[in-house]
Design a protein around this motif. Sequence first.
Motif, PDB file in Angstrom:
ATOM      1  N   ASP A  82       0.798  -1.228   0.000  1.00 16.64           N
ATOM      2  CA  ASP A  82       0.000   0.000   0.000  1.00 16.64           C
ATOM      3  C   ASP A  82       0.833   1.282   0.000  1.00 16.64           C
ATOM      4  N   GLY A  83       2.151   1.162  -0.122  1.00 13.89           N
ATOM      5  CA  GLY A  83       3.000   2.346  -0.189  1.00 13.89           C
ATOM      6  C   GLY A  83       3.484   2.864   1.148  1.00 13.89           C
ATOM      7  N   VAL A  84       3.129   2.188   2.223  1.00 12.29           N
ATOM      8  CA  VAL A  84       3.624   2.547   3.557  1.00 12.29           C
ATOM      9  C   VAL A  84       4.008   1.270   4.298  1.00 12.29           C
ATOM     10  N   ILE A  85       5.002   1.404   5.143  1.00  7.10           N
ATOM     11  CA  ILE A  85       5.343   0.309   6.040  1.00  7.10           C
ATOM     12  C   ILE A  85       4.609   0.603   7.343  1.00  7.10           C
ATOM     13  N   SER A  86       3.548  -0.150   7.564  1.00  6.18           N
ATOM     14  CA  SER A  86       2.670   0.064   8.715  1.00  6.18           C
ATOM     15  C   SER A  86       3.043  -0.882   9.846  1.00  6.18           C
ATOM     16  N   ALA A  87       2.376  -0.723  10.972  1.00  2.00           N
ATOM     17  CA  ALA A  87       2.580  -1.637  12.100  1.00  2.00           C
ATOM     18  C   ALA A  87       2.269  -3.073  11.679  1.00  2.00           C
ATOM     19  N   HIS A  88       1.294  -3.247  10.798  1.00  2.00           N
ATOM     20  CA  HIS A  88       0.950  -4.576  10.282  1.00  2.00           C
ATOM     21  C   HIS A  88       2.120  -5.179   9.500  1.00  2.00           C
ATOM     22  N   ASP A  89       2.733  -4.375   8.620  1.00  2.00           N
ATOM     23  CA  ASP A  89       3.887  -4.838   7.840  1.00  2.00           C
ATOM     24  C   ASP A  89       5.059  -5.163   8.767  1.00  2.00           C
ATOM     25  N   ILE A  90       5.278  -4.308   9.748  1.00  2.00           N
ATOM     26  CA  ILE A  90       6.373  -4.525  10.686  1.00  2.00           C
ATOM     27  C   ILE A  90       6.156  -5.814  11.461  1.00  2.00           C
TER      28      ILE A  90
END
Length: 169
Positions: A82-90
């Motif tokens: 989605d173009g951001v490294i979110s807490a979910h991605d982390i």
Amino acid sequence: MVLDADRDGRVHVDELLRYELFASYGQAVVERMHAYYECEGSGTRGSLDESDFCRLSAMAEDRAGSVAAARFWFRVCDVDGDGVISAHDIKWMYDAIWKEEGTCVSLEDFVCQIFDMAGKKGGGDGDGVTFQDIKRSGLGSGIFGLLLNHNDMLLRRSTAEFSRSDVPM
């Protein structure tokens, strides 16, 4: 040749995991690397020839040394695309990395550490670190190192615990 167990002239995921540089990345992370890496030599995704392997290794040694390297590692870490490294991605990256219990930072501290290094407040599900945030922070190599590699997690944790300066780690 040492890594190429089947002697087909290519380095595949299972073979790459035996290489010291990538041994602590975890299979899921290496699979993402293979999925996003543009193989110029072999022309086939997931099949690295000697020149592809050398380029990937160089990008792993200096993750933010070029815009192309930083963009590649950002795509690997942006799990949902989605173009951001979110807490979910982390969390996905944290769970995918091999680590010994009790030797690694908690997920909550890890999320805060990534957001702090990128100069972002928050860390909740609606927040995210963009490529521009990482570029602006000047800490891209460290951020990607933490997200990709258990040894970097331990190094940064130790550095932060024993540092006498106010460096964001």
